[in-house]
Write a protein that holds these residues in place. Structure first.
Motif, PDB file in Angstrom:
ATOM      1  N   VAL A   1       9.650  10.555  72.566  1.00 47.45           N
ATOM      2  CA  VAL A   1       8.456   9.888  72.278  1.00 47.45           C
ATOM      3  C   VAL A   1       8.004   9.252  71.082  1.00 47.45           C
ATOM      4  CG1 VAL A   1       7.370  10.820  74.956  1.00 47.45           C
ATOM      5  CG2 VAL A   1       7.294  11.914  72.669  1.00 47.45           C
ATOM      6  N   VAL A   2       7.113   8.384  71.257  1.00 44.92           N
ATOM      7  CA  VAL A   2       6.758   8.395  70.029  1.00 44.92           C
ATOM      8  C   VAL A   2       5.210   8.108  69.879  1.00 44.92           C
ATOM      9  CG1 VAL A   2       7.248   5.398  70.234  1.00 44.92           C
ATOM     10  CG2 VAL A   2       7.347   6.392  67.891  1.00 44.92           C
ATOM     11  N   GLN A   3       4.072   7.587  68.946  1.00 44.97           N
ATOM     12  CA  GLN A   3       3.250   7.675  68.999  1.00 44.97           C
ATOM     13  C   GLN A   3       3.344   5.409  69.302  1.00 44.97           C
ATOM     14  OE1 GLN A   3       0.944   9.493  65.914  1.00 44.97           O
ATOM     15  NE2 GLN A   3       2.684  10.133  64.880  1.00 44.97           N
ATOM     16  N   THR A   4       1.776   5.728  69.488  1.00 46.19           N
ATOM     17  CA  THR A   4       1.748   4.075  70.337  1.00 46.19           C
ATOM     18  C   THR A   4       1.249   2.854  68.800  1.00 46.19           C
ATOM     19  OG1 THR A   4      -0.279   4.659  71.022  1.00 46.19           O
ATOM     20  CG2 THR A   4       1.155   4.220  72.195  1.00 46.19           C
ATOM     21  N   ASN A   5       0.557   3.932  67.407  1.00 43.86           N
ATOM     22  CA  ASN A   5      -0.249   3.695  66.682  1.00 43.86           C
ATOM     23  C   ASN A   5       1.032   2.573  65.437  1.00 43.86           C
ATOM     24  OD1 ASN A   5       1.633   5.623  65.143  1.00 43.86           O
ATOM     25  ND2 ASN A   5      -0.198   7.017  65.141  1.00 43.86           N
ATOM     26  N   GLY A   6       2.398   2.711  65.936  1.00 44.40           N
ATOM     27  CA  GLY A   6       3.078   2.069  65.002  1.00 44.40           C
ATOM     28  C   GLY A   6       3.719   2.460  64.223  1.00 44.40           C
ATOM     29  N   SER A   7       3.891   3.830  64.178  1.00 49.01           N
ATOM     30  CA  SER A   7       4.894   4.777  63.178  1.00 49.01           C
ATOM     31  C   SER A   7       5.926   5.029  64.444  1.00 49.01           C
ATOM     32  CB  SER A   7       4.247   6.229  63.724  1.00 49.01           C
ATOM     33  OG  SER A   7       5.573   6.925  63.271  1.00 49.01           O
TER      34      SER A   7
ATOM     35  N   SER B   1       3.915  13.883  61.434  1.00 53.42           N
ATOM     36  CA  SER B   1       2.940  13.194  60.884  1.00 53.42           C
ATOM     37  C   SER B   1       1.400  13.031  60.797  1.00 53.42           C
ATOM     38  CB  SER B   1       3.019  11.563  60.854  1.00 53.42           C
ATOM     39  OG  SER B   1       3.307  11.110  61.963  1.00 53.42           O
ATOM     40  N   ALA B   2       1.261  13.553  62.338  1.00 54.49           N
ATOM     41  CA  ALA B   2      -0.304  13.711  62.784  1.00 54.49           C
ATOM     42  C   ALA B   2      -1.024  14.814  62.755  1.00 54.49           C
ATOM     43  CB  ALA B   2       0.349  13.256  63.961  1.00 54.49           C
ATOM     44  N   GLU B   3      -2.197  15.441  62.799  1.00 61.93           N
ATOM     45  CA  GLU B   3      -3.292  15.905  62.987  1.00 61.93           C
ATOM     46  C   GLU B   3      -2.860  17.050  64.526  1.00 61.93           C
ATOM     47  OE1 GLU B   3      -4.585  17.768  60.619  1.00 61.93           O
ATOM     48  OE2 GLU B   3      -4.627  15.877  59.336  1.00 61.93           O
ATOM     49  N   PRO B   4      -2.608  18.390  64.272  1.00 62.28           N
ATOM     50  CA  PRO B   4      -2.267  19.023  65.474  1.00 62.28           C
ATOM     51  C   PRO B   4      -3.562  18.814  66.566  1.00 62.28           C
ATOM     52  CG  PRO B   4      -2.810  20.659  63.382  1.00 62.28           C
ATOM     53  CD  PRO B   4      -2.613  18.945  63.294  1.00 62.28           C
ATOM     54  N   THR B   5      -3.263  19.037  67.744  1.00 60.48           N
ATOM     55  CA  THR B   5      -4.230  18.861  69.262  1.00 60.48           C
ATOM     56  C   THR B   5      -4.338  19.996  69.378  1.00 60.48           C
ATOM     57  OG1 THR B   5      -3.840  16.685  69.300  1.00 60.48           O
ATOM     58  CG2 THR B   5      -4.764  17.461  70.366  1.00 60.48           C
ATOM     59  N   GLY B   6      -5.685  20.907  69.323  1.00 62.90           N
ATOM     60  CA  GLY B   6      -5.816  22.170  70.728  1.00 62.90           C
ATOM     61  C   GLY B   6      -5.435  23.265  69.334  1.00 62.90           C
ATOM     62  N   PRO B   7      -5.174  24.488  69.861  1.00 66.16           N
ATOM     63  CA  PRO B   7      -5.620  25.846  68.571  1.00 66.16           C
ATOM     64  C   PRO B   7      -4.334  25.572  68.076  1.00 66.16           C
ATOM     65  CG  PRO B   7      -5.112  26.025  70.955  1.00 66.16           C
ATOM     66  CD  PRO B   7      -5.767  24.260  71.125  1.00 66.16           C
ATOM     67  N   ASP B   8      -4.358  26.688  67.324  1.00 67.21           N
ATOM     68  CA  ASP B   8      -2.985  26.700  66.771  1.00 67.21           C
ATOM     69  C   ASP B   8      -2.372  27.664  67.224  1.00 67.21           C
ATOM     70  OD1 ASP B   8      -3.433  25.687  64.616  1.00 67.21           O
ATOM     71  OD2 ASP B   8      -4.075  27.033  63.574  1.00 67.21           O
ATOM     72  N   PRO B   9      -1.237  28.119  67.250  1.00 66.32           N
ATOM     73  CA  PRO B   9      -0.080  28.714  68.338  1.00 66.32           C
ATOM     74  C   PRO B   9      -0.070  29.641  68.373  1.00 66.32           C
ATOM     75  CG  PRO B   9       0.667  26.186  67.444  1.00 66.32           C
ATOM     76  CD  PRO B   9      -0.422  26.567  66.663  1.00 66.32           C
ATOM     77  N   THR B  10      -0.145  31.307  68.929  1.00 66.88           N
ATOM     78  CA  THR B  10      -0.299  32.211  68.672  1.00 66.88           C
ATOM     79  C   THR B  10       0.744  33.057  69.618  1.00 66.88           C
ATOM     80  OG1 THR B  10      -1.760  32.336  70.163  1.00 66.88           O
ATOM     81  CG2 THR B  10      -2.567  31.968  68.657  1.00 66.88           C
ATOM     82  N   GLY B  11       1.188  32.979  70.078  1.00 68.60           N
ATOM     83  CA  GLY B  11       2.355  33.607  71.214  1.00 68.60           C
ATOM     84  C   GLY B  11       3.958  33.248  70.015  1.00 68.60           C
ATOM     85  N   PRO B  12       4.450  33.962  71.062  1.00 68.95           N
ATOM     86  CA  PRO B  12       6.028  34.289  70.383  1.00 68.95           C
ATOM     87  C   PRO B  12       6.374  32.555  70.227  1.00 68.95           C
ATOM     88  CG  PRO B  12       5.939  35.419  72.233  1.00 68.95           C
ATOM     89  CD  PRO B  12       5.005  34.237  71.962  1.00 68.95           C
ATOM     90  N   THR B  13       7.919  32.447  69.743  1.00 68.83           N
ATOM     91  CA  THR B  13       9.097  31.661  69.326  1.00 68.83           C
ATOM     92  C   THR B  13      10.435  31.342  70.321  1.00 68.83           C
ATOM     93  OG1 THR B  13       8.542  32.230  66.773  1.00 68.83           O
ATOM     94  CG2 THR B  13      10.698  30.728  68.010  1.00 68.83           C
ATOM     95  N   THR B  14       9.868  30.774  71.317  1.00 71.43           N
ATOM     96  CA  THR B  14      11.198  30.557  72.334  1.00 71.43           C
ATOM     97  C   THR B  14      11.897  29.389  71.678  1.00 71.43           C
ATOM     98  OG1 THR B  14       9.419  29.479  73.474  1.00 71.43           O
ATOM     99  CG2 THR B  14       9.269  31.718  73.522  1.00 71.43           C
ATOM    100  N   ASP B  15      13.066  29.298  72.712  1.00 71.23           N
ATOM    101  CA  ASP B  15      14.205  28.009  72.735  1.00 71.23           C
ATOM    102  C   ASP B  15      13.859  27.082  73.986  1.00 71.23           C
ATOM    103  OD1 ASP B  15      16.230  26.328  72.447  1.00 71.23           O
ATOM    104  OD2 ASP B  15      17.686  27.900  72.015  1.00 71.23           O
ATOM    105  N   PRO B  16      13.446  26.303  74.006  1.00 69.04           N
ATOM    106  CA  PRO B  16      12.872  25.528  74.798  1.00 69.04           C
ATOM    107  C   PRO B  16      14.263  24.775  76.047  1.00 69.04           C
ATOM    108  CG  PRO B  16      12.867  24.072  73.135  1.00 69.04           C
ATOM    109  CD  PRO B  16      12.784  25.747  72.391  1.00 69.04           C
TER     110      PRO B  16
END
Length: 380
Positions: free
Chosen positions: A282-288, A344-359
Motif C-alpha cells: 500500500v501507499v498513502q493517498t497524500n501523494g507520497s 515517513s508518517a506519524e504512528p497511529t495508535g499506542p506504541d508496541p509493547t508485545g513481542p517481536t514476531t515474523d509475519p
C-alpha cells in the motif's frame, strides 16, 4: 550451432588470463602427437611386396576365411585415437567453463542460476511449513516492485493462491456437495480479502451473501461491525479494509499463500479449515511514493450441514471459528479500517509493547496470547 560447438569456439583462443599458457602448450603438443600417431602412413616396399603375395594367395584360395580382420582392429585403434583427441578437447572445455562459466552462453546444464530459482514461483502449500521463509536480500519496496525484499514475492497472486483440494464424499455429504462447500469457502476468502471494493472499504455484499442468514450471531455481529465498528464489533475480524482517504493498494496484486483441508463435521456436515496469509502493498493517498506492506494471516473454519437434520439454509456457509493476526497496522484503533505504518508518517495508535514476531512465519499456530499487547514485526 549447438551449445558445445559455441563453447569450443569461445575457448579456442587463450585470451582468458586465468588459463595458464603452459596448459595451452601441453594441449597443443598432446593433440599434435595423437593426430600424428593416428594418421595414415605410406607403406614401405617390403609391406607392398607382402600385400601383393597375400593377394595372390587369396585368389588361389590358400588363405583362411576372415584373415582381413586385422585392418578392422587397426580401424578400431584409429577410432580410439580420434576419441582420445576429442576427449582431451572436451576436458579443456570443461576446465575453462569451471574457471569462467560466463564464457558459455545460456545455461549449459539446464539447472538455472540461484537468482532464477530465488525468483521462481513457489509450489502450492500442501502441509504446514517446518520453518519461516529464509531472509530475503535487503530491498526497499517501490511502486514498480512493491514486493521487493519480501518472501511473498514468490507467492501466488490473489485468488490463484487459494487452491481447492480434490473433493471426496465425507460426513454424509456427497462429493458434489463437498466440492460446493470448498468453492463457497474460497469465494468467502476472495470476497473478504481480495475483492477491490472490499479493500476500498465498501460493503462486502458478495461475502455476506455466502454466509447463512440463519446464523444470526455471526451475521448480526458482522452487520453491526460494518455499520458501527467498535472494539467488540470489528469488521477486520473477517474483512480486509483500508480507509480510502488514507491508503490505497499498489497495483492489482495481493500475494496469497496457504492451504485448505476438509473432513467430516459434527453436524452431519463437511467441515472446511482454511489457513491463509495475505500481503497487501500500500501507499498513502497524500501523494507520497513510499510503499509499505500489511500482512494478515487468517484462520477460518466453516461447514455446511444436512438441511434435512439441522435448521440451516441450503448452499450457505456456517462459520464455526475465525481468527486473524494483523501485522503492520495500528493496534487498538477500532474504526473498521486497517492503518498501515509508514516510516515517513506519524504512528497511529499506542506504541508496541508485545513481542517481536515474523509475519511470514506460517510454521506455527497463532499465539492465543498475542492479543494481550501490540507487538512488533521483524520484517514487512
Amino acid at each position: 550451432m549447438n551449445t558445445l560447438s559455441k563453447a569450443l569456439e569461445l575457448t579456442h583462443v587463450s585470451e582468458d588470463p586465468k588459463i595458464p599458457d603452459d596448459v595451452w602448450e601441453q594441449f597443443a603438443r598432446d593433440t599434435e602427437r595423437d593426430i600424428r600417431d593416428s594418421a595414415p602412413k605410406e607403406p614401405s616396399a617390403r609391406a607392398r611386396e607382402v600385400t601383393e603375395r597375400l593377394r595372390r594367395q587369396e585368389e588361389r584360395g590358400e588363405l583362411p576365411e576372415g584373415w582381413r580382420t586385422g585392418p578392422a582392429r587397426q580401424q578400431k585403434k584409429s577410432r580410439r585415437a580420434l576419441w582420445g583427441v576429442l576427449g582431451v578437447a572436451v576436458a579443456v572445455v570443461v576446465a575453462v567453463v569451471a574457471v569462467k562459466p560466463s564464457l558459455v552462453p545460456g545455461d549449459l546444464f539446464g539447472g538455472g542460476t540461484s537468482s532464477e530459482a530465488a525468483s521462481s514461483p513457489l509450489p502450492e502449500e500442501t502441509a504446514a511449513p517446518t520453518a519461516a521463509p529464509s531472509a530475503e536480500a535487503s530491498a526497499i519496496p517501490t511502486l514498480d516492485d512493491p514486493f521487493a525484499g519480501s518472501p511473498a514475492k514468490r507467492w501466488a497472486d490473489g485468488a490463484a493462491g487459494i487452491s481447492v483440494p480434490k473433493a471426496e464424499a465425507v460426513g454424509g455429504r456427497s462429493r458434489a456437495q463437498v466440492a460446493k462447500t470448498l468453492e463457497l469457502t474460497k469465494k468467502l476468502l476472495v470476497e473478504s480479502n481480495l475483492d477491490p471494493a472490499t479493500l476500498r472499504g465498501e460493503r462486502p455484499k458478495a461475502a455476506l451473501d455466502v454466509l447463512d442468514p440463519l446464523q444470526k450471531d455471526v451475521r448480526g455481529l458482522l452487520e453491526t461491525a460494518l455499520r458501527k465498528p467498535d472494539e467488540k464489533h470489528d469488521p477486520l475480524w473477517m474483512f480486509s479494509r483500508f480507509d480510502p482517504k488514507e491508503a490505497r493498494l499498489v497495483g492489482d496484486a495481493v500475494k496469497t499463500r496457504g492451504r485448505m483441508t476438509f473432513k467430516a463435521g459434527d453436524h452431519a456436515s463437511v467441515a472446511v479449515h482454511a489457513d491463509y496469509t495475505f500481503v497487501y502493498p500500500v501507499v498513502q493517498t497524500n501523494g507520497s511514493t513510499e510503499v509499505t506492506r500489511t500482512i494478515i494471516r487468517r484462520i477460518l473454519d466453516v461447514e455446511i450441514s444436512d438441511p434435512a437434520k439441522y435448521q440451516v439454509t441450503p448452499g450457505k456457509l456456517s462459520v464455526v471459528n475465525w481468527d486473524q493476526d494483523i501485522n503492520n497496522s495500528a493496534c487498538e484503533v477500532y474504526d473498521g479500517y486497517l492503518h498501515p505504518s509508514f516510516r515517513s508518517a506519524e504512528p497511529t495508535g499506542p506504541d508496541p509493547t508485545g513481542p517481536t514476531t515474523d509475519p511470514y512465519d506460517r510454521s506455527k499456530p497463532l499465539d492465543p496470547k498475542r492479543a494481550e499487547g501490540c507487538g512488533t514485526v521483524s520484517r514487512v
